[in-house]
Design a protein around this motif. Structure first.
Motif, PDB file in Angstrom:
ATOM      1  N   LYS A 162      -5.539  21.464  -9.644  1.00 36.05           N
ATOM      2  CA  LYS A 162      -5.204  20.637 -10.819  1.00 36.05           C
ATOM      3  C   LYS A 162      -3.825  19.974 -10.685  1.00 36.05           C
ATOM      4  N   LYS A 163      -3.409  19.705  -9.445  1.00 36.65           N
ATOM      5  CA  LYS A 163      -2.144  19.021  -9.155  1.00 36.65           C
ATOM      6  C   LYS A 163      -2.357  18.135  -7.939  1.00 36.65           C
ATOM      7  N   GLU A 164      -1.616  17.015  -7.867  1.00 38.54           N
ATOM      8  CA  GLU A 164      -1.694  16.220  -6.655  1.00 38.54           C
ATOM      9  C   GLU A 164      -0.988  16.952  -5.513  1.00 38.54           C
ATOM     10  N   TYR A 165      -1.308  16.565  -4.301  1.00 38.77           N
ATOM     11  CA  TYR A 165      -0.825  17.248  -3.098  1.00 38.77           C
ATOM     12  C   TYR A 165       0.693  17.403  -3.093  1.00 38.77           C
ATOM     13  N   THR A 166       1.406  16.387  -3.497  1.00 35.64           N
ATOM     14  CA  THR A 166       2.868  16.411  -3.446  1.00 35.64           C
ATOM     15  C   THR A 166       3.488  17.381  -4.439  1.00 35.64           C
ATOM     16  N   LYS A 167       2.709  17.874  -5.380  1.00 36.73           N
ATOM     17  CA  LYS A 167       3.239  18.805  -6.384  1.00 36.73           C
ATOM     18  C   LYS A 167       2.812  20.251  -6.133  1.00 36.73           C
ATOM     19  N   PHE A 193       0.800  -1.222   0.000  1.00 34.18           N
ATOM     20  CA  PHE A 193       0.000   0.000   0.000  1.00 34.18           C
ATOM     21  C   PHE A 193       0.828   1.265   0.000  1.00 34.18           C
ATOM     22  N   LEU A 194       1.746   1.410   0.937  1.00 32.37           N
ATOM     23  CA  LEU A 194       2.457   2.677   1.049  1.00 32.37           C
ATOM     24  C   LEU A 194       3.439   2.905  -0.084  1.00 32.37           C
ATOM     25  N   CYS A 195       3.883   1.836  -0.704  1.00 31.25           N
ATOM     26  CA  CYS A 195       4.787   1.984  -1.843  1.00 31.25           C
ATOM     27  C   CYS A 195       4.015   1.950  -3.158  1.00 31.25           C
ATOM     28  N   GLY A 196       2.770   1.532  -3.096  1.00 32.77           N
ATOM     29  CA  GLY A 196       1.941   1.457  -4.286  1.00 32.77           C
ATOM     30  C   GLY A 196       1.539   2.835  -4.757  1.00 32.77           C
ATOM     31  N   ALA A 197       0.841   2.851  -5.841  1.00 30.77           N
ATOM     32  CA  ALA A 197       0.458   4.119  -6.444  1.00 30.77           C
ATOM     33  C   ALA A 197      -0.997   4.454  -6.138  1.00 30.77           C
ATOM     34  N   VAL A 198      -1.260   5.736  -6.020  1.00 35.52           N
ATOM     35  CA  VAL A 198      -2.624   6.240  -5.943  1.00 35.52           C
ATOM     36  C   VAL A 198      -2.874   6.916  -7.282  1.00 35.52           C
ATOM     37  N   PHE A 199      -3.866   6.400  -7.995  1.00 35.21           N
ATOM     38  CA  PHE A 199      -4.198   6.958  -9.292  1.00 35.21           C
ATOM     39  C   PHE A 199      -5.257   8.030  -9.097  1.00 35.21           C
ATOM     40  N   GLY A 247     -12.281  13.382 -13.829  1.00 35.09           N
ATOM     41  CA  GLY A 247     -13.370  12.926 -14.693  1.00 35.09           C
ATOM     42  C   GLY A 247     -13.101  11.498 -15.102  1.00 35.09           C
ATOM     43  N   CYS A 248     -13.012  11.257 -16.387  1.00 32.08           N
ATOM     44  CA  CYS A 248     -12.773   9.905 -16.893  1.00 32.08           C
ATOM     45  C   CYS A 248     -11.328   9.685 -17.327  1.00 32.08           C
ATOM     46  N   THR A 249     -10.465  10.662 -17.124  1.00 34.08           N
ATOM     47  CA  THR A 249      -9.079  10.523 -17.551  1.00 34.08           C
ATOM     48  C   THR A 249      -8.150  10.454 -16.346  1.00 34.08           C
ATOM     49  N   LEU A 250      -7.046   9.770 -16.538  1.00 34.15           N
ATOM     50  CA  LEU A 250      -6.036   9.672 -15.497  1.00 34.15           C
ATOM     51  C   LEU A 250      -5.356  11.026 -15.359  1.00 34.15           C
ATOM     52  N   PHE A 251      -5.383  11.576 -14.156  1.00 30.90           N
ATOM     53  CA  PHE A 251      -4.807  12.893 -13.941  1.00 30.90           C
ATOM     54  C   PHE A 251      -3.370  12.817 -13.449  1.00 30.90           C
ATOM     55  N   GLY A 252      -3.120  11.966 -12.487  1.00 26.08           N
ATOM     56  CA  GLY A 252      -1.786  11.878 -11.918  1.00 26.08           C
ATOM     57  C   GLY A 252      -1.624  10.621 -11.093  1.00 26.08           C
ATOM     58  N   VAL A 253      -0.382  10.367 -10.705  1.00 27.72           N
ATOM     59  CA  VAL A 253      -0.057   9.202  -9.899  1.00 27.72           C
ATOM     60  C   VAL A 253       0.900   9.649  -8.801  1.00 27.72           C
ATOM     61  N   THR A 254       0.609   9.242  -7.578  1.00 26.08           N
ATOM     62  CA  THR A 254       1.492   9.525  -6.453  1.00 26.08           C
ATOM     63  C   THR A 254       1.482   8.311  -5.539  1.00 26.08           C
ATOM     64  N   THR A 255       2.391   8.276  -4.576  1.00 29.36           N
ATOM     65  CA  THR A 255       2.379   7.175  -3.620  1.00 29.36           C
ATOM     66  C   THR A 255       1.928   7.704  -2.266  1.00 29.36           C
ATOM     67  N   PRO A 256       1.248   6.872  -1.490  1.00 30.70           N
ATOM     68  CA  PRO A 256       0.853   7.299  -0.149  1.00 30.70           C
ATOM     69  C   PRO A 256       2.054   7.682   0.713  1.00 30.70           C
ATOM     70  N   LEU A 257       3.181   6.981   0.552  1.00 31.74           N
ATOM     71  CA  LEU A 257       4.362   7.311   1.345  1.00 31.74           C
ATOM     72  C   LEU A 257       4.844   8.730   1.044  1.00 31.74           C
ATOM     73  N   GLN A 258       4.835   9.121  -0.229  1.00 34.62           N
ATOM     74  CA  GLN A 258       5.200  10.498  -0.590  1.00 34.62           C
ATOM     75  C   GLN A 258       4.233  11.492   0.048  1.00 34.62           C
TER      76      GLN A 258
END
Length: 178
Positions: free
Chosen positions: A107-112, A29-35, A39-50
């Motif tokens: 329009k950005k994931e939290y880590t960005k 989980f913590l090393c896996g990705a959060v997609f 809407g219907c398109t992939l916006f970004g990918v981050t990891t829970p650990l990040q």
């Protein structure tokens, strides 16, 4: 040399019998990705650990200056048998919801996000019931990591204890009970 094929086959079977799907999912989980979807398109990918690492820095910047690593402690929490599945699921969902709020607002994931944008997101989510509970839970674990015995992996070199001028209890644990 890889050894005899029959011995290798027995090793694979033994490994597969001891490594359950549940353990695999928990470990990843913590090393896996959060997609993150927009809407219907992939916006970004981050990891829970990040996300946890940056969230801990945002919630308590002093921990980083003290050299305390609180995010890896969260990995231990997700493997601890006494932490309920409901609590683990809430933390996992909280990471997802935090990132969704960031995407919705900036329009950005939290880590960005910039530090100011991250603070704005934290102020916004703490006005919601889930956000207040999520931040409360994360801070509880963060303080556990900062002030617990170093054997558990968070309070590196007793930095949290030194910061508070605290002497750890005796006898100290010889190994982590997590």
């Amino acid at each position: 040399m890889s050894g005899h094929p029959l011995i290798n086959q027995k090793r694979k079977v033994r490994f597969l019998m001891t490594f359950s799907r549940r353990k695999f999912l928990q470990a990843g989980f913590l090393c896996g990705a959060v997609f993150l979807m927009d809407g219907c398109t992939l916006f970004g990918v981050t990891t829970p650990l990040q996300t946890f690492s940056l969230l801990h820095k945002d919630l308590f910047p002093q921990a980083q200056h003290l050299g305390i690593q609180t995010a890896p402690y969260m990995q231990k929490i997700f493997h601890h048998s006494r932490i309920s599945d409901a609590d683990k699921t809430f933390l996992k969902n909280g990471v997802k919801w935090l990132n969704e709020e960031a995407v919705q607002s900036y329009k950005k994931e939290y880590t960005k996000l910039s530090p100011m944008q991250r603070q704005s997101i934290l102020e916004h989510i703490t006005q919601t019931e889930w956000g207040e509970s999520f931040v409360y839970e994360v801070m509880n674990y963060m303080f556990e990591a900062m002030l617990g015995d170093p054997v558990y992996g968070g309070n590196n070199k007793e930095a949290g204890w030194q910061w508070l001028n605290f002497k750890g209890g005796q006898p100290r644990p010889q190994k982590a009970y997590m």
